[in-house]
Motif scaffolding. Structure first.
Motif, PDB file in Angstrom:
ATOM      1  N   HIS A 105      44.876  14.328   7.458  1.00 24.22           N
ATOM      2  CA  HIS A 105      46.213  14.942   7.512  1.00 24.22           C
ATOM      3  C   HIS A 105      46.574  15.617   6.192  1.00 24.22           C
ATOM      4  O   HIS A 105      47.426  16.507   6.161  1.00 24.22           O
ATOM      5  CB  HIS A 105      47.258  13.884   7.859  1.00 24.22           C
ATOM      6  N   VAL A 204      51.523  13.275   2.440  1.00 27.23           N
ATOM      7  CA  VAL A 204      51.249  12.467   3.630  1.00 27.23           C
ATOM      8  C   VAL A 204      51.557  11.021   3.277  1.00 27.23           C
ATOM      9  O   VAL A 204      51.065  10.504   2.274  1.00 27.23           O
ATOM     10  CB  VAL A 204      49.777  12.576   4.076  1.00 27.23           C
ATOM     11  N   THR A 215      53.893  13.948   7.637  1.00 30.77           N
ATOM     12  CA  THR A 215      53.250  15.024   6.886  1.00 30.77           C
ATOM     13  C   THR A 215      54.314  16.087   6.610  1.00 30.77           C
ATOM     14  O   THR A 215      55.132  16.397   7.482  1.00 30.77           O
ATOM     15  CB  THR A 215      52.086  15.656   7.655  1.00 30.77           C
ATOM     16  N   GLU A 229      53.595  12.640  12.797  1.00 31.25           N
ATOM     17  CA  GLU A 229      52.384  12.902  13.566  1.00 31.25           C
ATOM     18  C   GLU A 229      52.300  11.973  14.773  1.00 31.25           C
ATOM     19  O   GLU A 229      52.934  10.921  14.816  1.00 31.25           O
ATOM     20  CB  GLU A 229      51.147  12.719  12.672  1.00 31.25           C
TER      21      GLU A 229
END
Length: 377
Positions: A105, A204, A215, A229
């Motif tokens: 990520h 993140v 994120t 996410e």
């Protein structure tokens, strides 16, 4: 020990050929970063020593599992064999698949400068070094021993990132970075992170008490925007001392016997922390709840909810039943917060936490919003 087949098998399990993380996982001897770790038992946590049993060492180090390396103030490196340690885990080598998820990520493209928050065993740092190069990776942890031990072990496997002892939640960060990826949960995004994030940089992290991965990319005003996410992820939360505050054992004793205010719920008992959406939603709307679960001698399922403000709830579902008897006390009715979330879950078929938009101001104030729902941290 010939560790390479084990690392190759782990890489095949948690990533795939062609992934930018497949080679770093194959090339990293995780066992050399976790020489001793704890296993839970009825009397506490007992240390296991890797070099004394190569087979068990390889099986543990190259499994996709978290290895607890510190309980309370006692690191596994300093624990006495055969003598259990009691307390809460305070550091670990996180399961490799989650480490890779967090780094993925972070979008660690060649040339970016990375700050890896919460060094731990150094495994996430090692993967990042394999991907970016030592000179682009900085890692920090609040614990001087963790930092020193990780630096020495990383050095032994040929990796030399910048290693810093610092409090990521309360100090100015030691540089400017294109990426900040945290392997510890944060109650909110620190303003210091935004100040240290380069223009267009990306952060993140997970949020304390939830399974939410945030994120966000830096905006021109010094804040950041992003999302929650769909992946699930949870880490230990930040701490300022050697240990976390003690568990609410005295309140648990009260909650286990007091009559309190009695009601009946139409839902069976839920293990909240295994229900990621409900747990995350509850932690955002009523943070700080300690959850415990159990089963009585007759097979009744039990759950307790405890809070440092003195609020408590006890609930049990008898064998063969679907309804739950609830006892509550203290200034708030904790179980009612959970009930409202479960009704919302049934009504809409989902909760709005995953996929929510994240908006972060330069001072770290974080707002999550989706479909008319919003919460500000």
């Amino acid at each position: 020990m010939d560790w390479t087949p084990h690392a190759a098998a782990l890489a095949d399990r948690i990533t795939y050929p062609g992934s930018s993380w497949w080679v770093p996982v194959r090339q990293t001897p995780r066992h050399l970063l976790v020489e001793r770790w704890y296993t839970p038992g009825p009397r506490g946590w007992t240390v296991l020593d890797g070099p004394s049993d190569d087979e068990a060492w390889a099986a543990a180090a190259y499994a996709d599992t978290t290895l607890v390396t510190r309980v309370g103030a006692v690191h596994a490196d300093h624990a006495e064999a055969g003598r259990p340690v009691t307390g809460q885990p305070t550091s670990s080598s996180t399961l490799p698949s989650l480490v890779v998820t967090m780094l993925r990520h972070g979008r660690l493209t060649p040339g970016v400068r990375l700050l890896d928050v919460a060094t731990g065993s150094g495994y996430s740092t090692a993967l990042a070094c394999r991907r970016l190069g030592d000179d682009l990776v900085t890692t920090l942890d609040i614990d001087p021993y963790l930092v020193d031990a990780a630096a020495q072990r990383l050095d032994r496997i040929g990796l030399h990132p910048t290693v810093v002892t610092a409090d990521a939640d309360g100090e100015e960060l030691p540089g400017v970075y294109d990426r900040i990826v945290s392997m510890v949960s944060m109650p909110r995004i620190p303003a210091a992170w935004l100040a240290a994030l380069a223009p267009g940089g990306r952060l993140v992290t997970t949020l304390t008490g939830t399974g939410l991965i945030i994120t966000a990319d830096k905006t021109d005003d010094g804040g950041a925007t992003g999302r929650v996410e769909w992946d699930r992820g949870a880490f230990m939360t930040t701490r300022t001392g050697d240990d976390y505050p003690p568990a609410l054992d005295d309140l648990f004793a009260t909650a286990s016997t007091a009559e309190g205010e009695v009601s009946v719920s139409p839902f069976p008992v839920l293990d909240v922390m295994q229900a990621w959406e409900a747990w995350s939603m509850l932690s955002l709307t009523a943070p700080g709840i300690e959850h415990r679960n159990g089963t009585t001698g007759d097979g009744s399922r039990m759950t307790w909810m405890l809070h440092s403000d003195g609020s408590w709830a006890r609930a049990h579902t008898a064998p063969g039943e679907h309804t739950t008897t609830v006892h509550q006390g203290g200034p708030r009715r904790l179980y009612e917060h959970l009930e409202q979330i479960r009704w919302q879950w049934l009504k809409h078929g989902e909760l709005p936490v995953y996929g929510a938009q994240a908006t972060i101001t330069p001072d770290g104030t974080t707002t999550l919003s989706r479909d008319g729902w919003a919460v500000t941290l």
